[in-house]
Each structure stands twice: as structure tokens, then as C-alpha cells.
Design a protein around this motif. Structure first.
Motif, mmCIF file in Angstrom:
data_model
loop_
_atom_site.group_PDB
_atom_site.id
_atom_site.type_symbol
_atom_site.label_atom_id
_atom_site.label_comp_id
_atom_site.label_asym_id
_atom_site.label_seq_id
_atom_site.Cartn_x
_atom_site.Cartn_y
_atom_site.Cartn_z
ATOM 1 N N LYS A 107 45.583 39.036 32.084
ATOM 2 C CA LYS A 107 44.328 39.049 32.837
ATOM 3 C C LYS A 107 44.589 39.150 34.339
ATOM 4 C CE LYS A 107 41.679 36.656 29.300
ATOM 5 N NZ LYS A 107 40.826 35.493 28.953
ATOM 6 N N ALA A 142 43.137 37.749 36.688
ATOM 7 C CA ALA A 142 43.131 36.434 37.336
ATOM 8 C C ALA A 142 44.477 35.722 37.227
ATOM 9 C CB ALA A 142 42.039 35.564 36.717
ATOM 10 N N ASP A 143 45.289 36.133 36.254
ATOM 11 C CA ASP A 143 46.574 35.471 36.035
ATOM 12 C C ASP A 143 47.747 36.184 36.705
ATOM 13 O OD1 ASP A 143 45.336 33.551 34.449
ATOM 14 O OD2 ASP A 143 45.590 34.735 32.612
ATOM 15 N N SER A 201 41.831 36.399 45.891
ATOM 16 C CA SER A 201 40.567 35.882 45.371
ATOM 17 C C SER A 201 39.566 37.008 45.136
ATOM 18 C CB SER A 201 39.974 34.878 46.370
ATOM 19 O OG SER A 201 38.675 34.490 45.983
ATOM 20 N N ASN A 216 33.604 37.187 42.476
ATOM 21 C CA ASN A 216 32.529 37.668 41.608
ATOM 22 C C ASN A 216 33.019 38.482 40.410
ATOM 23 O OD1 ASN A 216 30.455 36.644 43.402
ATOM 24 N ND2 ASN A 216 31.006 38.323 44.779
ATOM 25 N N ASP A 266 34.680 39.260 36.751
ATOM 26 C CA ASP A 266 34.756 38.642 35.437
ATOM 27 C C ASP A 266 36.184 38.169 35.169
ATOM 28 O OD1 ASP A 266 34.986 38.391 32.479
ATOM 29 O OD2 ASP A 266 32.954 39.217 32.504
ATOM 30 N N LYS A 267 36.318 36.987 34.627
ATOM 31 C CA LYS A 267 37.639 36.408 34.379
ATOM 32 C C LYS A 267 38.360 37.064 33.198
ATOM 33 C CE LYS A 267 36.856 33.523 37.693
ATOM 34 N NZ LYS A 267 37.411 33.830 39.043
ATOM 35 N N ASP A 268 37.654 37.887 32.419
ATOM 36 C CA ASP A 268 38.258 38.508 31.241
ATOM 37 C C ASP A 268 38.810 39.909 31.509
ATOM 38 O OD1 ASP A 268 37.809 36.351 29.539
ATOM 39 O OD2 ASP A 268 35.769 37.013 29.073
ATOM 40 N N THR A 271 41.337 42.644 32.078
ATOM 41 C CA THR A 271 42.765 42.761 31.788
ATOM 42 C C THR A 271 43.354 43.993 32.452
ATOM 43 O OG1 THR A 271 42.452 44.111 29.804
ATOM 44 C CG2 THR A 271 42.381 41.711 29.523
#
Length: 338
Positions: A81, A83-84, A89, A92, A94-96, A98
Motif C-alpha cells: 500500500k 501508505a506503507d 503525507s 485525503n 484512500d488508505k487502500d 496499492t
């Protein structure tokens, strides 16, 4: 076939005043190699097969190969992902999201140059002067705080910002500057000794200036129309022969293993056109269920570029132009004859 293709290209050039170089090869044999126009109009330096041209978005494929190399080395996965794997930063987003979503333009993120709503790339640099854009991080303020444009995996939406993020991932994982990684792990491996990511204010020899023509016959160069140094979404310079070497290296599994080359060339998502699909960093066209061609293209002010590999007959075509238009007409002319 050599004379047929050349005659067709000459006819097209007489109509659209194409400026640039064209190379068509079948296996290792040259079917056509021809150049038109000037790399430098003021000094009347002619374009040639040795001229380096900007290819705009044509180099998204280099970025996707870099990501695949890192996946093959076990440093990432396609399901990692965003985020990982990035320290920046994106409040806004989506954290999903990839890496696969970014590679296939299905992440739904905002774009810094949205081709659905913007026509003029130069508009970007009114508030964000192009001479400040020299690194991938310099692009982030243009989009990182904006809202999502669509839901993740909702639709294909061609997106330059997604490839900026992929380039930043390459930098963070490899601990190399993006251009350095590509030049070392792709250009050098493919024998592309004349290609690179050059800065407009320190161009090497044999580099074509990009020209923007106006209806009244006047023109200007594109040095104030593009970032000083291109990034992972576009901006490399190549010669036509280097691009032919690149296709050879890719399809012969010299840049990636056979497994990961297949992943690059797999049609993951249908685009907005019938029989048109997107793999990782390249377009794929089918006739019925058979793949007709793999191709890349790029357009910027003063740049038009098309290059393709036709697997059925092992033909490679490269069309580099230092004008905003013209490469598409030449590509269609080649396809009509082959």
C-alpha cells in the motif's frame, strides 16, 4: 517494403511538416531510418538518428520496469500500500491504494495535470514556476493535499501524479535518485548509451530543442513550458536507436525475468477505447483476442512521440519528434504499410 514505408513517410511529412526521426526494424534488420527538420532551427542543425529527443510520457514504462525490478528483488509487492511505502503525507488519499493501482491508473487520486479538464500544460507553471521543478518531491505540492478524484479501482483514469508517486517509491526503496536508478538499471543494461534524464539548462550535445509552432508561422522553444528536469511520469531523452534496443531488451527478458516481463505486458484494465488495454506503464491493443501491439506515447509542448512493438511480425517502430504534433500521423502511416 523499405521503399514503400519511406515513400509513405515522405508523403506524410510533406503534409504535416514532421520534424524528427523515425526508425522501423524487423528483428535486427532496418526497414526504414529517416530524419526530417532541425534539432536547432536557429543554427540550422539537422535532426539525425543520433539526435536525442524528449519523449514525455513515453518513459512511464521505464518507471514501471523499475518497480517490477524492486518487486522481483523482494523489496516490494504489487499489493504494497502507498501508505506503507512512502514517508510523505497524503491526508485525503484512500488508505487502500496499492502499487498495482498506481501502475494501472486505477488509484483514483487527483492529478497535477488532469488531461480530462486541462488542455494547456503551460498553465501549470503560472503559479508554480517550472524552473523550481527539478526533483520528484517538487511535484508533490501540486496534488498531495487534494481530494480523491474517484474511488480506488473504480475506473481507468490516466494519471501523471500516480507515476510521480511510483518514482518516489523507487527512490525510497533503492536509496538512489530516480534518474540514477533508471540510467543504471535500465539504460545501461539495454545499451542505451545516449539516453538520460537531462536538465533544460544543461543539455548534452545532439539534443533536439522542442518547438511550439503558431498558426501565423512564428514559433518558440519549450524551455519555459516544461519542468527543468523531467520525472518518473515523463521527461527522459532518447535516440531512436536506443529505443529499439530498449524493446529488444524488454521482450528478450534482459531487464526482468520472463515472469515479470509477462506482468509488464499483461492487459490489466480496459482503457476508454475499444480493444485498448493498459499493462504496467504501456498500452496494449488487441485484434479480437490476439495482441496486435504494445506501445508507448508521449505529448508535451514541443514533443510528440510514439513507439511500438508488434509481436506477430517482430517489428519495432520508433517515432521521435521535436514538435508538439506529427508522430501519430507517421505511426499510422507505418502501420498501414506493415
Amino acid at each position: 517494403m523499405k521503399s514503400i514505408i519511406l515513400n509513405r513517410l515522405t508523403d506524410i511529412q510533406s503534409q504535416n511538416e514532421f520534424s524528427g526521426s523515425v526508425l522501423v526494424k524487423k528483428d535486427n534488420g532496418v526497414l526504414t531510418e529517416v530524419s526530417y527538420g532541425y534539432a536547432n532551427r536557429s543554427e540550422q542543425i539537422e535532426n539525425s538518428s543520433f539526435t536525442r529527443y524528449g519523449i514525455a510520457s513515453g518513459c512511464k514504462l521505464f518507471t514501471s520496469i523499475a518497480i517490477c525490478q524492486l518487486v522481483e528483488d523482494g523489496k516490494l509487492t504489487f499489493e504494497t500500500k502507498l501508505a506503507d511505502c512512502l514517508k510523505f503525507s497524503f491526508p485525503n488519499f484512500d488508505k487502500d491504494i496499492t502499487i498495482h493501482h498506481l501502475l494501472t491508473h486505477t488509484a483514483g487520486i487527483p492529478d497535477y495535470f488532469d488531461e480530462e479538464v486541462m488542455d494547456d500544460f503551460e498553465e501549470l507553471w503560472v503559479k508554480n514556476p517550472m524552473y523550481h521543478i527539478r526533483t520528484l518531491e517538487n511535484f508533490l505540492p501540486l496534488f498531495q493535499n487534494q481530494p480523491m478524484k474517484a474511488k480506488v479501482n473504480e475506473r481507468f483514469h490516466y494519471n501523471n501524479a500516480g507515476y510521480i508517486l511510483l518514482g518516489l517509491i523507487v527512490e525510497q526503496v533503492s536509496q538512489l535518485q530516480f534518474a540514477e536508478y533508471i540510467e543504471e538499471n535500465i539504460f545501461k543494461k539495454a545499451g542505451m548509451i545516449n539516453s538520460g534524464y537531462f536538465e533544460f539548462d544543461s543539455l548534452p550535445k545532439n539534443t533536439a530543442l522542442g518547438y511550439i509552432d503558431y498558426p501565423n508561422g512564428t514559433w518558440k522553444t519549450n524551455i519555459y513550458s516544461l519542468p527543468v528536469k523531467g520525472g518518473s511520469d515523463g521527461g527522459a531523452f532518447v535516440t531512436v536507436n536506443d529505443m529499439a534496443l530498449f524493446w529488444d531488451s524488454l521482450v528478450n527478458n534482459q531487464l526482468l525475468s520472463e515472469e515479470y516481463t509477462y506482468m509488464i505486458l499483461n492487459p490489466y484494465v480496459q482503457t476508454n477505447k475499444k480493444n485498448s488495454f493498459y499493462g504496467y506503464g504501456l498500452w496494449i491493443e488487441k485484434n479480437d483476442d490476439e495482441i496486435y501491439k504494445y506501445h508507448i506515447m508521449g505529448y508535451d509542448p514541443g514533443v510528440s512521440f510514439h513507439s511500438a512493438y508488434y509481436p506477430k511480425n517482430s517489428i519495432k517502430s520508433v517515432i521521435c519528434s521535436n514538435k508538439s504534433e506529427g508522430a501519430y500521423d507517421m505511426m499510422k502511416g507505418i502501420e498501414d504499410e506493415i
